[in-house]
Design a protein around this motif. Structure first.
Motif, PDB file in Angstrom:
ATOM      1  N   ASP A  69       0.812  -1.221   0.000  1.00  0.00           N
ATOM      2  CA  ASP A  69       0.000   0.000   0.000  1.00  0.00           C
ATOM      3  C   ASP A  69       0.847   1.273   0.000  1.00  0.00           C
ATOM      4  OD1 ASP A  69      -2.359  -1.499   0.031  1.00  0.00           O
ATOM      5  OD2 ASP A  69      -2.438  -1.520   2.229  1.00  0.00           O
ATOM      6  N   ALA A  70       2.022   1.209   0.624  1.00  0.00           N
ATOM      7  CA  ALA A  70       2.875   2.394   0.717  1.00  0.00           C
ATOM      8  C   ALA A  70       4.339   1.987   0.720  1.00  0.00           C
ATOM      9  CB  ALA A  70       2.559   3.175   1.994  1.00  0.00           C
ATOM     10  N   CYS A  71       5.145   2.710  -0.044  1.00  0.00           N
ATOM     11  CA  CYS A  71       6.600   2.561  -0.020  1.00  0.00           C
ATOM     12  C   CYS A  71       7.149   3.855   0.564  1.00  0.00           C
ATOM     13  CB  CYS A  71       7.149   2.329  -1.425  1.00  0.00           C
ATOM     14  SG  CYS A  71       8.956   2.259  -1.458  1.00  0.00           S
ATOM     15  N   ILE A  72       7.869   3.736   1.680  1.00  0.00           N
ATOM     16  CA  ILE A  72       8.362   4.936   2.364  1.00  0.00           C
ATOM     17  C   ILE A  72       9.876   4.832   2.545  1.00  0.00           C
ATOM     18  CG2 ILE A  72       8.147   6.434   4.375  1.00  0.00           C
ATOM     19  CD1 ILE A  72       5.366   5.175   4.848  1.00  0.00           C
ATOM     20  N   PRO A  73      10.638   5.527   1.710  1.00  0.00           N
ATOM     21  CA  PRO A  73      12.088   5.547   1.887  1.00  0.00           C
ATOM     22  C   PRO A  73      12.489   6.442   3.063  1.00  0.00           C
ATOM     23  CG  PRO A  73      11.488   6.010  -0.388  1.00  0.00           C
ATOM     24  CD  PRO A  73      10.245   6.112   0.433  1.00  0.00           C
TER      25      PRO A  73
ATOM     26  N   ALA B 224       5.638   9.629   9.768  1.00  0.00           N
ATOM     27  CA  ALA B 224       4.636  10.618  10.192  1.00  0.00           C
ATOM     28  C   ALA B 224       4.436  11.674   9.103  1.00  0.00           C
ATOM     29  CB  ALA B 224       5.059  11.265  11.509  1.00  0.00           C
ATOM     30  N   ASN B 225       5.517  12.140   8.489  1.00  0.00           N
ATOM     31  CA  ASN B 225       5.415  13.117   7.397  1.00  0.00           C
ATOM     32  C   ASN B 225       4.675  12.524   6.198  1.00  0.00           C
ATOM     33  OD1 ASN B 225       6.773  15.079   8.850  1.00  0.00           O
ATOM     34  ND2 ASN B 225       8.746  14.651   7.895  1.00  0.00           N
TER      35      ASN B 225
ATOM     36  N   GLU C 139       1.239  14.027   4.707  1.00  0.00           N
ATOM     37  CA  GLU C 139       1.217  14.514   3.327  1.00  0.00           C
ATOM     38  C   GLU C 139       0.221  13.755   2.450  1.00  0.00           C
ATOM     39  OE1 GLU C 139       5.192  14.588   1.755  1.00  0.00           O
ATOM     40  OE2 GLU C 139       5.884  15.884   3.383  1.00  0.00           O
ATOM     41  N   ASN C 140      -0.051  12.495   2.801  1.00  0.00           N
ATOM     42  CA  ASN C 140      -0.952  11.682   1.997  1.00  0.00           C
ATOM     43  C   ASN C 140      -2.342  11.540   2.608  1.00  0.00           C
ATOM     44  OD1 ASN C 140       0.640  10.493  -0.410  1.00  0.00           O
ATOM     45  ND2 ASN C 140       2.048  10.432   1.324  1.00  0.00           N
TER      46      ASN C 140
END
Length: 187
Positions: free
Chosen positions: A57-61, A163-164, A168-169
């Protein structure tokens, strides 16, 4: 007295010329381009490095940039410690389903107002890891070693980055969780 005054004026003039001729050293990112460079690195991690994993669902580098060198032709070299983590959304929780560590050096090229990653070099796996990391990171090696070995700072940066991303999303997520671990609240 006149000679002394004239010498002082001449010295001030020479110093002023010297300072006005100075430019930023190659190891600093131009302020206007800093965000564009970071965005290019983030996008590369999220699109290219994430290809090794199943869809989530989400890729967060998560990025720790140790240094940036800008050449006269606007080519950029970014030294950093990078992570790519993928999450599925389960209620109010981002559950980590995959991810990996990608320390290394990215080479970027300016394309209008944006940058594109043209090459990404990583240390070799196994017994050559440390020797190739020393070669890749060069003068940034000690700083990288400090980041690489600081789990507490990494956890703090990861939480802040998630958290950011959530904010943002517009996600209705309040925490993230690694398999077998307690959830971590987002601040």
């Amino acid at each position: 007295m006149k000679k002394r005054f004239l010498s002082i004026i001449l010295a001030v003039f020479v110093l002023a010329l010297g300072f006005s001729a100075c430019s930023k050293p190659a190891t600093q990112t131009p302020d206007a381009d800093g965000d564009a460079i970071e965005q290019a690195v983030y996008d590369y991690l999220a699109t290219e490095c994430s290809k090794s994993y199943d869809k989530a669902d989400a890729c967060i580098p998560t990025m720790t940039i140790l240094g940036t060198e800008v050449a006269a032709n606007d080519d950029v070299t970014v030294y950093g410690d990078f992570w790519v983590e993928n999450y599925d959304i389960k209620g109010d929780t981002l559950e980590c389903v995959s991810g990996g560590h990608y320390p290394g050096v990215m080479h970027l090229q300016k394309d209008g107002d944006a940058y594109t990653v043209t090459k990404f070099e990583n240390p070799e796996d196994g017994s050559n890891f440390d020797s190739t990391a020393k070669k890749l990171f060069g003068s940034y090696y000690d700083a990288w070693q400090k980041v690489y070995s600081d789990d507490a700072a990494r956890a703090e940066l990861r939480t802040k980055t998630i958290a950011n991303y959530v904010k943002e999303n517009g996600l209705k997520v309040t925490q993230y969780q690694d398999y077998g671990w307690e959830p971590v609240a987002l601040k």
